[in-house]
Design an enzyme around this catalytic site. Structure first.
Site, PDB file in Angstrom:
ATOM      1  N   HIS A   1       0.853  -1.205   0.000  1.00 55.39           N
ATOM      2  CA  HIS A   1       0.000   0.000   0.000  1.00 55.39           C
ATOM      3  C   HIS A   1       0.885   1.250   0.000  1.00 55.39           C
ATOM      4  CE1 HIS A   1      -3.268   2.726   1.654  1.00 55.39           C
ATOM      5  NE2 HIS A   1      -2.191   3.315   2.159  1.00 55.39           N
ATOM      6  N   GLU A   2       1.891   1.269   0.894  1.00 58.98           N
ATOM      7  CA  GLU A   2       2.762   2.450   0.968  1.00 58.98           C
ATOM      8  C   GLU A   2       3.591   2.603  -0.308  1.00 58.98           C
ATOM      9  OE1 GLU A   2       2.001   4.501   3.052  1.00 58.98           O
ATOM     10  OE2 GLU A   2       1.015   3.286   4.581  1.00 58.98           O
TER      11      GLU A   2
ATOM     12  N   GLU B   1      -5.889   7.029  -1.329  1.00 60.35           N
ATOM     13  CA  GLU B   1      -5.750   5.893  -0.412  1.00 60.35           C
ATOM     14  C   GLU B   1      -6.363   4.632  -1.010  1.00 60.35           C
ATOM     15  OE1 GLU B   1      -3.970   5.666   2.257  1.00 60.35           O
ATOM     16  OE2 GLU B   1      -3.432   7.780   2.370  1.00 60.35           O
TER      17      GLU B   1
ATOM     18  N   ASP C   1      -4.628   1.140  -1.641  1.00 58.22           N
ATOM     19  CA  ASP C   1      -5.185  -0.130  -1.133  1.00 58.22           C
ATOM     20  C   ASP C   1      -5.270  -1.162  -2.246  1.00 58.22           C
ATOM     21  OD1 ASP C   1      -5.505   0.387   1.539  1.00 58.22           O
ATOM     22  OD2 ASP C   1      -7.644   0.838   1.436  1.00 58.22           O
TER      23      ASP C   1
ATOM     24  N   HIS D   1       1.601   4.215  -2.975  1.00 55.32           N
ATOM     25  CA  HIS D   1       1.428   5.672  -2.877  1.00 55.32           C
ATOM     26  C   HIS D   1       2.395   6.419  -3.808  1.00 55.32           C
ATOM     27  CE1 HIS D   1      -1.759   6.525  -0.141  1.00 55.32           C
ATOM     28  NE2 HIS D   1      -1.228   5.855   0.873  1.00 55.32           N
TER      29      HIS D   1
END
Length: 643
Positions: A491-492, A551, A555, A495
């Site tokens: 997930h990070e 976000e 995800d 980003h």
């Protein structure tokens, strides 16, 4: 496929409920919390460990020779001395009230603006020193940023006529602010006038502020403006000399996040509005410092915040003192937690796992079918340049060595100590102006149950506190760990390629590295993610798909990448993978807190993060035999996958 560990019928219709339903029936939100569950349980566990350790250090049961921890404990003692705080009452606040009341004009305020800013006193605009997002090359510099002043209500949207929560919250705020003013010696009639003025001034700023959705678009926050132009916009605030003194030089430009606010500044800050502005200052000073005073001030001063979140009662005294001390010494406490409860071995293990996740991500980028070769290669360059921070920082920030507490026995009080420390932190931040950005600096302390990606640093960070079950545990299967910490890691990483992160290059600069066709396709796919969530009913309101898009893209990418990694392990257990994904988002919150987050949070509600995202993956349908007509079914053409 073996026997399912959860009810198959429930899983097909409401996956989150199938995994968490029994827990939700019995879970109780503690009276001093606004939520309980996954993240919050870990937070409580970290708090318990640290408070127990620090109590043992105070009693001499546990030895610690770290001078920074000793300084933390001294401050903690001052914060926890409620007998002294109650004796002092409003006395420590008197200096600041007198300072506000002595101001008779903007000229008076301008003369002391430098000291005012260092003291952290309220202003109708915020200044700070942060990285320049467009510095080309590897050496990034810190520059001056300016933003509109904070509002009473949590978001601009609360000021709209059809928003029923706005007036309700303002009524709570009014009652609290009037009560606080009477506690510092104002009559009830004086308090009513002062608060009415403060609300009037606050409402005059609101039309020119950005809302949460607008603030979530990073590209529109970067507006370089000539310093002289900003000074002109500030009208009666003649603060150019004070700012130059604070920075050690006169800046050529300022990065403005809300241009409309500054362009219209003189409409709400002028000689005519001075009386209302002064009363706005007074209300904000009393409200800002109430939590550092006696118990009755702490209780009254927290009323509005509790109404916002639905928290039934204030935190217990000892815990509130711990939170206050930990906030001041965040990296010091985090360093202690990371080294004691995580350690070097785990740090290396998790670092290796993060490297392995970037490897999986790299392959996915190289095999991507909708990006051109040129953009794919640039994406891989960005991924290769990404830094990984795990557990706790390798070095302590120097600023903490400058914090020295004046104990109660030497005449110290909590508010004065807090203000001394705040001044040191502000001076430290301002001293970084025009200096290279420190890429080793952590934005979170190691005892924080969270993780982040920094687009301007092009780095991912996983503090020690999140690296425990259900996110990560040696007792869990590899598949479960990939459904937890693996998905968080990916997930990070995602980003870096979400609608905001994608605008930054490998050096963390706002610099387009996409072909025009690829960016068009990326925006189309991101729009599909907006559409997938937009308007979904939740907590009596509806999800704003644009607010939560970055976000949700992260995800989606995180789940996709972690799923692929899980499938490459021996004894792959996709049921365990998906079940742990839903377990991680387990949460029970007050209605007020859900509604607040729906308005201002860039993350989708937890239940929707768990339920909607899994619908985008064929593997979910295969694992739980989801068919057309089932609640969890989404037509193949409506399933969104970006990375």
């Amino acid at each position: 496929m073996g026997l399912l560990m959860i009810d198959a019928t429930k899983a097909k219709n409401d996956f989150y409920d199938a995994v968490n339903g029994d827990w939700l029936k019995t879970a109780e939100i503690p009276s001093d919390h606004s939520s309980t569950g996954g993240f919050m349980d870990l937070v409580d566990d970290v708090d318990k460990k640290l408070m127990s350790d620090f109590a043992d250090m105070k009693s001499g049961k546990l030895a610690n020779d770290d001078p920074l921890i000793k300084e933390f404990l001294k401050f903690y003692d001052v914060a926890a001395n409620f007998e002294k705080r109650d004796q002092d009452g409003a006395t420590p606040l008197k200096t600041y009230i007198d300072q506000v009341e002595a101001i008779q004009s903007f000229e008076d305020l301008n003369k002391q603006f430098k000291e005012w800013l260092l003291a952290g006193l309220p202003t109708p605009f915020d200044l700070g020193v942060e990285p320049d997002l467009k510095t080309q090359g590897k050496t990034k510099l810190n520059v001056l940023w300016a933003e509109g002043g904070s509002l009473i209500l949590p978001d601009k949207t609360y000021y709209e006529k059809d928003n029923q929560a706005g007036p309700q919250l303002l009524a709570v705020f009014t009652q609290m602010a009037e009560k606080l003013l009477t506690m510092v010696g104002k009559s009830e009639s004086e308090a009513k006038v002062i608060v009415a003025d403060a609300k009037k001034f606050d409402a005059s700023m609101a039309p020119f502020k950005k809302n949460s959705e607008e603030m979530s678009d990073v590209s529109k926050l970067y507006n370089p403006t000539d310093f002289a132009e900003i000074i002109k916009d500030l009208g009666v605030f003649k603060v150019d000399e004070a700012i130059s003194e604070l920075l050690g030089e006169t800046p050529k430009q300022v990065i403005v996040t809300e241009p409309k606010f500054f362009e219209n500044f003189t409409k709400f800050v002028n000689e005519e509005t001075f009386p209302a502005f002064k009363n706005w200052l007074l209300v904000n000073v009393v409200r800002q410092f109430a939590g550092y005073l006696s118990e009755d001030f702490r209780q009254v001063g927290g009323t509005y915040q509790r109404a916002l979140s639905g928290q039934k009662e204030a935190m217990k005294q000892q815990k509130s003192a711990f939170y206050m001390a930990r906030r001041m010494f965040s990296q010091v406490v985090g360093d202690y937690y990371g080294k004691k409860y995580f350690g070097e071995k785990a740090k290396q293990d998790v670092h290796d796992m993060a490297v392995s996740m970037t490897g999986v991500y790299k392959k996915r980028l190289q095999n991507n079918t909708w990006l051109s070769k040129a953009t794919r290669e640039k994406a891989v360059v960005k991924l290769n340049a990404m830094d990984i921070h795990v557990g706790y920082p390798d070095k302590m920030e120097e600023v903490y060595k400058r914090l020295h507490t004046t104990p109660v026995e030497d005449g110290g009080d909590l508010l004065t100590n807090v203000q001394n420390f705040s001044k040191i932190f502000t001076e430290d931040q301002l001293s970084k102006y025009n200096q290279p950005v420190d890429k080793e600096k952590w934005e979170m302390s190691a005892d924080t149950v969270n993780a982040y990606y920094s687009p301007e640093g092009n780095l991912i960070c996983f503090p020690a506190a999140i690296l425990q079950a259900p996110f990560y545990s040696l007792k869990q299967t590899a598949s479960q760990n990939y459904g937890g910490i693996g998905a968080v890691m990916a997930h990070e990483i995602s980003h870096a390629f979400d609608p905001n992160g994608a605008l930054f290059d490998e050096n963390g600069s706002l610099h387009n590295w996409w072909t025009e066709t690829d960016m068009k396709e990326f925006k189309k796919r991101s729009e599909a993610m907006v559409k997938e969530f937009d308007g979904l009913p939740f907590a009596g309101g509806k999800v704003n798909g644009k607010l939560v898009v970055t976000e949700n893209v992260a995800d989606d990418g995180g789940l996709s990448c972690a799923l692929e990694a899980a499938k490459q392990t021996e004894n792959t257990d996709l049921e365990g993978f998906f079940v742990n994904w839903a377990t991680v988002w387990r949460s029970k919150s007050t209605t007020e807190y859900k509604q607040l987050l729906l308005s201002i949070d860039v993350h989708a509600p937890n239940k929707l993060r768990a339920n909607v995202q899994v619908k985008n993956f064929d593997e979910f349908y295969d694992t739980f035999d989801v068919q057309p007509g089932d609640g969890m079914y989404l037509k193949p053409e409506d399933r969104v996958q970006i990375w």
